[in-house]
Every structure is written in C-alpha cells, then in structure tokens.
Design a protein around this motif. Structure first.
Motif, short mmCIF file in Angstrom:
data_model
loop_
_atom_site.label_atom_id
_atom_site.label_comp_id
_atom_site.label_asym_id
_atom_site.label_seq_id
_atom_site.Cartn_x
_atom_site.Cartn_y
_atom_site.Cartn_z
N GLU A 15 -1.37 -4.93 3.29
CA GLU A 15 -0.20 -5.79 3.18
C GLU A 15 1.11 -5.03 3.34
OE1 GLU A 15 -0.37 -8.15 -0.33
OE2 GLU A 15 -2.36 -8.97 0.11
N VAL A 16 1.15 -3.79 2.88
CA VAL A 16 2.38 -2.99 2.94
C VAL A 16 2.03 -1.59 3.44
CG1 VAL A 16 4.29 -2.01 1.61
CG2 VAL A 16 3.40 -4.27 1.01
N ARG A 17 2.84 -1.04 4.32
CA ARG A 17 2.62 0.33 4.77
C ARG A 17 2.92 1.29 3.62
NH1 ARG A 17 -0.49 1.45 8.71
NH2 ARG A 17 0.59 3.46 8.95
N SER A 18 1.87 1.83 3.07
CA SER A 18 1.99 2.71 1.91
C SER A 18 0.94 3.78 2.01
CB SER A 18 1.82 1.90 0.62
OG SER A 18 1.51 2.72 -0.47
N GLY A 19 1.32 5.02 1.72
CA GLY A 19 0.37 6.12 1.81
C GLY A 19 -0.82 5.94 0.90
N ILE A 20 -0.56 5.48 -0.34
CA ILE A 20 -1.65 5.34 -1.30
C ILE A 20 -2.57 4.17 -0.92
CG2 ILE A 20 -0.56 3.77 -2.97
CD1 ILE A 20 -1.59 5.78 -5.16
N LEU A 21 -2.02 3.13 -0.28
CA LEU A 21 -2.85 2.02 0.21
C LEU A 21 -3.70 2.46 1.39
CD1 LEU A 21 -0.89 -1.37 0.12
CD2 LEU A 21 -3.00 -0.77 -1.05
N ILE A 22 -3.11 3.22 2.28
CA ILE A 22 -3.86 3.73 3.44
C ILE A 22 -5.01 4.61 2.96
CG2 ILE A 22 -3.71 5.23 5.47
CD1 ILE A 22 -0.81 4.22 5.81
N HIS A 23 -4.73 5.43 1.95
CA HIS A 23 -5.79 6.27 1.39
C HIS A 23 -6.89 5.41 0.78
CE1 HIS A 23 -7.04 9.62 -1.65
NE2 HIS A 23 -7.83 9.60 -0.58
N PHE A 41 -9.60 -5.27 -4.26
CA PHE A 41 -9.30 -5.20 -5.69
C PHE A 41 -8.21 -4.15 -5.94
CE2 PHE A 41 -9.74 -3.69 -9.99
CZ PHE A 41 -10.01 -4.82 -10.73
N PHE A 42 -8.34 -3.00 -5.31
CA PHE A 42 -7.35 -1.93 -5.48
C PHE A 42 -5.97 -2.38 -5.00
CE2 PHE A 42 -5.12 1.75 -3.63
CZ PHE A 42 -5.01 2.55 -4.76
N GLN A 43 -5.93 -3.04 -3.86
CA GLN A 43 -4.66 -3.51 -3.31
C GLN A 43 -4.02 -4.55 -4.22
OE1 GLN A 43 -3.25 -4.24 1.11
NE2 GLN A 43 -4.57 -5.92 0.50
N LYS A 44 -4.85 -5.42 -4.82
CA LYS A 44 -4.33 -6.43 -5.74
C LYS A 44 -3.68 -5.76 -6.95
CE LYS A 44 -5.81 -10.34 -8.60
NZ LYS A 44 -6.96 -11.17 -9.05
N GLU A 45 -4.31 -4.72 -7.47
CA GLU A 45 -3.73 -4.01 -8.62
C GLU A 45 -2.43 -3.31 -8.23
OE1 GLU A 45 -4.60 -3.73 -12.01
OE2 GLU A 45 -5.68 -5.52 -11.38
N LEU A 46 -2.44 -2.68 -7.06
CA LEU A 46 -1.23 -1.97 -6.63
C LEU A 46 -0.06 -2.93 -6.43
CD1 LEU A 46 -0.20 0.90 -5.81
CD2 LEU A 46 -0.60 0.20 -3.45
N MET A 47 -0.33 -4.06 -5.76
CA MET A 47 0.73 -5.04 -5.53
C MET A 47 1.15 -5.69 -6.84
SD MET A 47 1.23 -4.63 -2.38
CE MET A 47 2.40 -5.96 -2.09
N GLY A 48 0.20 -5.81 -7.79
CA GLY A 48 0.56 -6.37 -9.09
C GLY A 48 1.55 -5.51 -9.84
N GLY A 49 1.65 -4.23 -9.47
CA GLY A 49 2.60 -3.34 -10.11
C GLY A 49 4.04 -3.72 -9.85
N ILE A 50 4.28 -4.56 -8.85
CA ILE A 50 5.66 -5.00 -8.57
C ILE A 50 6.24 -5.74 -9.77
CG2 ILE A 50 7.05 -6.52 -7.10
CD1 ILE A 50 5.10 -5.93 -4.84
N GLY A 51 5.36 -6.46 -10.47
CA GLY A 51 5.82 -7.23 -11.63
C GLY A 51 5.74 -6.47 -12.94
#
Length: 557
Positions: A324-332, A344-354
């Motif tokens: 969803e977002v160009r991010s080094g940790i997401l690409i990894h 699941f990992f991406q959902k947790e990472l994106m949930g960090g926005i809130g």
C-alpha cells in the motif's frame, strides 16, 4: 443398564432412569461418563476382526513403502485392537516446522463402530490447517489419552508443543498433565461459547451481557483487568450462585487470554482449526463403511491439502503482494513473509498511523514510550534498546503470535528503521519456513550410534524435498521432463561418487541393504524381481570396477 441398551433404550435415558430409581446419580456407583465408556468398550467386542486386520495390514504396507511412516496400536487384555494412531513422513516434517501449536478435537466419531476420530492439527505458514496425524479411540478415558499422547510424542521425536488447544474434558486434562508437562493447555473457546448458549440461554442473547462475557475471554491484558471484568459481569447480572459460571471461573487460566499472552499460541483462540478439518471428515463419513475406507479418504484429503499448500508456496515465490505504501520495512516484509502473513504485517504497520507515542524515559541505550490508539483509553508500554534493536510491548503480540505489533512498529518508524530486525522474523511465518528442516543431520551423528537412524533422517529430508518437486513438476509434461532429466543426472553423479560407492560395497560385504537402492529407484523394502535385481547388480558391479580403475590410475599419476 446393558440390558436396557440391548433392548433399544438409549444409553442416556437408561442412565437417568437408573439414577431416578436409585434416588439420585450419587447412589448408583458410576457416572454418566463411566457408563458411556463401558458401553463403548462392549462395542469393541463387535469390531470385525477383518476390519482391524485390514487397517493393520495397510499401516504395515505404508511403513514398507516408507520407513518413516509411523503407526501404533493398543490392544486390551484379550489381545483385541482398541486404539489406533498413525502419521506419515510428511506429517513429521510438518511438525518440525509448525509443531509449536497443536489443536486436538475429539468431537467427531466414525459411523460404524462409533470410534472417536481424533485428528491432530496445526497451522502452517499460510494460516491454513496442517495435519500431524490422526487417531481412532475406543473411549475417552485418561488411559486412552495418555497412550495417544505418548504415541504421538514418540512419533515426533519427543518434541512437545508449546500450546495445545482442546475441548473441555477432565480425562484429557489429566493425560496432558501426565504426558505434556512442558505444554501450555488451552481450552477451546468455541466449545465454551456453545455451552454458554445452553447454560446462559436467558442472558446470552442480550448484547450487553455478551459484550462483557466476551471481554473476559479476549479483551483483558492482565489478570487484574480480567478479575475486575468478571466481578462486574457477575454483579450486574446477579450470577453469584451460577454453578456453570463458577466451574468456568475455576479453569480461567485455560481460556482467558490474559493468563497466556507470554506463551506462543499463533493467536489461535479456538479449536475451530480442527473443527474446519472435521468438516472434511463429516463429508467423507457418509461414504465410510469400515475403518480402512475412512483412512483411504483421510489420505486423499491430506494429499489435497498439501497440494493446496504447494500452490500457495508457488504463488508466494512467483508473485509480489500488493504494497500500500512504498516503505523499506514493508518491502522487507513482503520479501520474507508469506502472502497471508504479509497482509497481517501490513495491517499492523498501517495501524500504527493511529497510534500516538509519548516518550516517558530516555537514556543512551533505553527509550520507554506510552502508546495510545486513537479512540481508545488503553495505554501500552513500549521499550526500545537502541544498541540491540530489541523492542517489547505490553500487548505481547510478538510473544503470543510471533509478529510485531503496531506499537512496536511505530517505534521502529520513529527510529527510522527500514527493515525488520532478524530476531523478530519468526521462520514459521516466512516463505522459507520449510527450508533446511533436516540440514542439521550432522548434529545427530555425535549423539546417535545407529547409522540406520541417520540414514532414515537423510531419507526423510530427500523425500520431503522430492515430494515438493514432484508435485509441482507433475502439473505439466514439460515440468515432468525437466525433473526426469535432473534425476538421471543425479544418478550419474552418484555412480561416480566414491563415498557412496564405498558405502554400498561395505553394505554388500556384510550382507546389509540400504533403505533404498540408489541405482534402482524401486525401494529395497519392495523387492525387485530377480531379473531386475540381476540387471541392477551387474550395472553396479560394472560401475564400481570403472570407478576403482579410475581412482587407481589417478593415484599412480
């Protein structure tokens, strides 16, 4: 009671009739469970010898085809077969990868002898069911469960799971205490919720009660919060004397997540994993007239499940998930995790926005934050060590599931980390979860004096890798042609390998055959015809002489 059942009166009705006649269940000298187990034992006497022998012959034949196939059969004092357990070689390899969590369900029964069918199930790296084995049990006594768990552990190299999920059963609980001493016992919340609809029928349909009831199961993060929530529910709905709730409370450590957040459970809260597997068994039970047919259908469904896993593996390694977002940790994360776990990992990472972070302590090595999610009041404590990149969160998602939570990932973002620290990548969730399972065979050589056992381990590794290759190759003619060519090439290399030649010569000298004849793809345990065997030995002798002449010539030079 036996006489009443014999004339067609149901077992439960017979039991309650006798209890009523005796002035109460406490006066007849046995419980309802005792009666059911006794009647089931009587049914064992009716089991046709032909059915049991056919099953035994099938297991022997499977073990002949693959020495790593395991089965165990328990007999009674009259030498009648009563309990059965089996697992194939692939199940052992799967357990090596995913045996940290096991679901064990005894709610399904075969339809001919009313034997309990007990599949032992795990969850793989694609968040799908994986079968570790299956059992037929005559009854639900502690003795039967002890035998089963001991047989299961023996078949799996005595490696105990970290967590086992079961339905509520005292005999099973006792057996787990005896055999699985290193394993955390958890109860299936699905079964508890089902029982709640019966014992709390007047309340369970009310949304306000159900909300408080469910919070006690999954919404508390420590024991104090659970106790406060439970006391509040009991007081608000005037349930102080409710016997079923009192019994449920006494086993709270087995079903409330607040008591086990520090133990890995893959975030499974129910044996619905095995429930979904039992759906398969229910589908095939209508076709099952005897035990051996059931086993054949079990093997067919197991093969289908494994093919589906291979297809998921192929998709993971030949297609990138949507980021969803160009991010080094997401690409990894997309690179290491399977598609399902990456989502699941991406959902947790994106949930960090809130998530809002407040630094409450900091020095040269340690930072402590308070994390609050928008719209919620709960405060999480997150600790981060700048030198080691160690992170911990009070929500304990990593401890219970093996995936970093949004609070920890938020700290990584604040610290500008662009990849996941290696010690926070749990191999069981990665694309390489099954890679190199038996690559550490050498470590067994130091402790094992049985070369045949080492050969069996190496054979298991080869068969596992080969099975994956064969399943994929068989999807097309071209793939089959590629694999057959590579197998021919591997055979030529083995015929030129002096270590292999010397070992075969040594076995031949002492009149011992290897588990499989590498110069003839037919396993030794399925003996070749005299003609084939003669051709194999002639070819082997010729190759040995050529290799020895070449080696001698090289030494002279």
């Amino acid at each position: 009671m036996s006489s009443m059942v014999d004339v067609g009166i149901g077992a439960i009705k017979s039991y309650f009739f006798l209890a009523n006649e005796a002035g109460g269940a406490e006066n007849i000298g046995f419980t309802k469970k005792d009666a059911v187990n006794y009647l089931q034992r009587r049914k064992d006497e009716m089991m046709e010898a032909r059915d049991a022998q056919s099953l035994l012959n099938h297991f022997k034949r499977k073990q002949g085809e693959n020495p790593n196939f395991f089965y165990s059969i328990q007999v009674d004092q009259y030498n009648r077969m009563t309990n059965f357990f089996w697992r194939d070689s692939t199940s052992k390899l799967d357990y090596e990868c995913f045996g940290d969590v096991v679901c064990f369900d005894t709610t399904f029964r075969t339809n001919k002898y009313n034997l309990i069918c007990a599949p032992i199930v795990g969850v793989n790296h694609h968040w799908k069911n994986v079968l570790f084995g299956c059992a037929f049990l005559l009854d639900e006594t502690t003795e039967s469960f002890v035998w089963l768990f001991e047989s299961f552990l023996e078949s799996m190299g005595n490696k105990q799971p970290k967590t086992i999920f079961t339905d509520e059963d005292k005999a099973m609980e006792n057996a787990i205490k005896i055999v699985l001493k290193e394993t955390r016992h958890r109860l299936c919340t699905w079964h508890i919720a089902k029982n709640a609809t019966q014992h709390l029928a007047s309340l369970y349909g009310k949304s306000d009660f159900k909300k408080k009831f469910n919070k006690c199961f999954h919404g508390c993060e420590n024991e104090k919060e659970f106790q406060d929530s439970w006391d509040d529910m009991i007081k608000q709905f005037n349930l102080q004397g409710h016997s079923w709730l009192q019994k449920l409370y006494s086993s709270r450590e087995k079903w409330c997540s607040a008591f086990s957040l520090d133990t890995f459970s893959a975030s499974i809260v129910s044996t619905q994993w095995s429930e979904s597997t039992n759906n398969v068994f229910h589908q095939i039970s209508t076709k099952t007239m005897d035990l051996i047919k059931f086993v054949h259908h079990y093997e067919k469904k197991t093969k289908e499940m494994r093919l589906a896993e291979l297809e998921e593996d192929y998709r993971c390694k030949n297609g990138a998930p949507h980021i969803e977002v160009r991010s080094g940790i997401l690409i990894h994360g997309a690179h290491v995790y399977t598609n399902k776990m990456f989502r699941f990992f991406q959902k947790e990472l994106m949930g960090g926005i809130g998530v809002r972070m407040k630094e409450v302590f900091s020095d040269s090595e340690l930072c402590i934050y308070e994390a609050v999610e928008e719209g919620r009041q709960r405060v999480y404590e997150v600790k981060f060590h700048s030198l080691t990149f160690d992170v911990s969160c009070s929500c304990k998602l990593f401890e219970s599931m093996g995936m970093l939570c949004r609070h920890a990932l938020k700290v990584f973002d604040l610290k500008n980390l662009t990849s996941i620290p290696e010690h926070y990548i749990l191999k069981r969730w990665t694309k390489d979860a099954k890679k190199g399972i038996f690559m550490s065979c050498d470590k067994y050589a130091q402790s094992s004096e049985n070369e045949k056992s080492l050969q069996s381990l190496r054979l298991s590794e080869l068969m596992h890798e080969g099975s994956n290759v064969y399943n994929i190759a068989s999807l097309s003619d071209h793939g089959t042609k590629i694999v057959k060519g590579k197998l021919a090439e591997a055979l030529r290399l083995l015929e030129q390998d002096m270590e292999t030649i010397n070992l075969l010569e040594g076995l031949k000298t002492v009149n011992v055959q290897p588990v499989g004849d590498i110069f003839n793809t037919t396993p030794i345990l399925n003996p070749p015809t005299a003609k084939t065997k003669g051709l194999t030995n002639t070819r082997l002798k010729s190759n040995l002489e050529k290799r020895k002449r070449k080696a001698t010539k090289g030494m002279n030079v």
